[in-house]
Design a protein around this motif. Structure first.
Motif, PDB file in Angstrom:
ATOM      1  N   ASP A   7       0.806  -1.227   0.000  1.00  0.00           N
ATOM      2  CA  ASP A   7       0.000   0.000   0.000  1.00  0.00           C
ATOM      3  C   ASP A   7       0.837   1.275   0.000  1.00  0.00           C
ATOM      4  O   ASP A   7       0.660   2.139  -0.844  1.00  0.00           O
ATOM      5  N   ALA A  24      -1.551  -1.408   6.941  1.00  0.00           N
ATOM      6  CA  ALA A  24      -2.090  -2.426   6.039  1.00  0.00           C
ATOM      7  C   ALA A  24      -1.838  -3.824   6.612  1.00  0.00           C
ATOM      8  O   ALA A  24      -0.726  -4.119   7.042  1.00  0.00           O
ATOM      9  N   GLY A  34      -8.221 -10.865   3.804  1.00  0.00           N
ATOM     10  CA  GLY A  34      -8.585 -11.190   5.176  1.00  0.00           C
ATOM     11  C   GLY A  34      -8.231 -12.629   5.485  1.00  0.00           C
ATOM     12  O   GLY A  34      -7.529 -13.301   4.735  1.00  0.00           O
ATOM     13  N   ARG A  57     -12.111 -12.882   9.381  1.00  0.00           N
ATOM     14  CA  ARG A  57     -12.182 -11.418   9.280  1.00  0.00           C
ATOM     15  C   ARG A  57     -11.949 -10.987   7.838  1.00  0.00           C
ATOM     16  O   ARG A  57     -11.212 -11.624   7.102  1.00  0.00           O
ATOM     17  N   THR A  58     -12.534  -9.850   7.489  1.00  0.00           N
ATOM     18  CA  THR A  58     -12.345  -9.274   6.164  1.00  0.00           C
ATOM     19  C   THR A  58     -10.976  -8.609   6.088  1.00  0.00           C
ATOM     20  O   THR A  58     -10.276  -8.480   7.087  1.00  0.00           O
ATOM     21  N   GLU A  60     -10.437  -5.587   5.923  1.00  0.00           N
ATOM     22  CA  GLU A  60     -10.493  -4.389   6.769  1.00  0.00           C
ATOM     23  C   GLU A  60     -10.469  -4.734   8.253  1.00  0.00           C
ATOM     24  O   GLU A  60     -10.497  -3.854   9.100  1.00  0.00           O
ATOM     25  N   ARG A  62     -12.864  -6.487   9.852  1.00  0.00           N
ATOM     26  CA  ARG A  62     -14.211  -6.712  10.407  1.00  0.00           C
ATOM     27  C   ARG A  62     -14.512  -8.205  10.449  1.00  0.00           C
ATOM     28  O   ARG A  62     -14.064  -8.975   9.586  1.00  0.00           O
TER      29      ARG A  62
END
Length: 164
Positions: A7, A24, A34, A57-58, A60, A62
């Motif tokens: 990133d 990241a 994820g 988890r994703t 991100e 979550r």
């Protein structure tokens, strides 16, 4: 060993779980979706997947929540759920579950609950909170426990067993 973050392109260890510069996750991987697993059936009912399986988890960070008619995962919401933490419109099976018919360690049943701690119009558990309850301990209108045998509760539960 050091590489560039995908990133921010900052220098980061290949062992890093997150980039110290931009945050990241798994920064030296080309892509990151994820952790865990997710699958949805193509078949839908009222715009909801017939089956949704989801764990982890994703990208991100979550939690992945399974949402479907049949929902299976660590966290699940659906008509029928199999989950560690589940909310089922009709039936739920899991460690902590809330459903019309709930079976789990903590079974919050609206109609029927079966578990270590169970609630419902009818509940069976080590601790039962119910209209008709069968348990080691309990509280409700008609209870059959180690210390109390309400005749209506005894007759009700015995009527459920053919040998009763």
């Amino acid at each position: 060993m050091l590489e560039k973050c995908r990133d921010c392109e900052g220098t980061v260890s290949t062992q890093a779980l997150a980039c110290p510069h931009c945050g990241a996750p798994r920064p030296t991987r080309r892509s990151y979706n994820g952790v865990g697993f997710e699958w949805k059936s193509r078949q839908q009912l009222f715009g909801i997947p017939l089956v949704h399986v989801s764990f982890g988890r994703t990208a991100e960070g979550r939690l992945r929540v399974a949402r479907g008619i049949f929902a299976i995962g660590q966290f699940a919401i659906g008509c029928f759920t199999l989950a560690q933490f589940g909310v089922g419109l009709i039936f739920g099976l899991g460690q902590f579950t809330l459903a019309t018919v709930a079976v789990g360690q903590l079974a919050l049943g609206l109609g029927f609950g079966l578990g270590q701690f169970a609630t419902g119009v009818v509940a069976v558990g080590q601790l039962a909170l119910a209209g008709y309850g069968l348990g080691q301990f309990g509280y409700g209108l008609h209870m059959w426990t180690m210390s109390h045998a309400d005749p209506q509760a005894v007759n009700f539960f015995r009527s459920l067993w053919p040998w009763g």
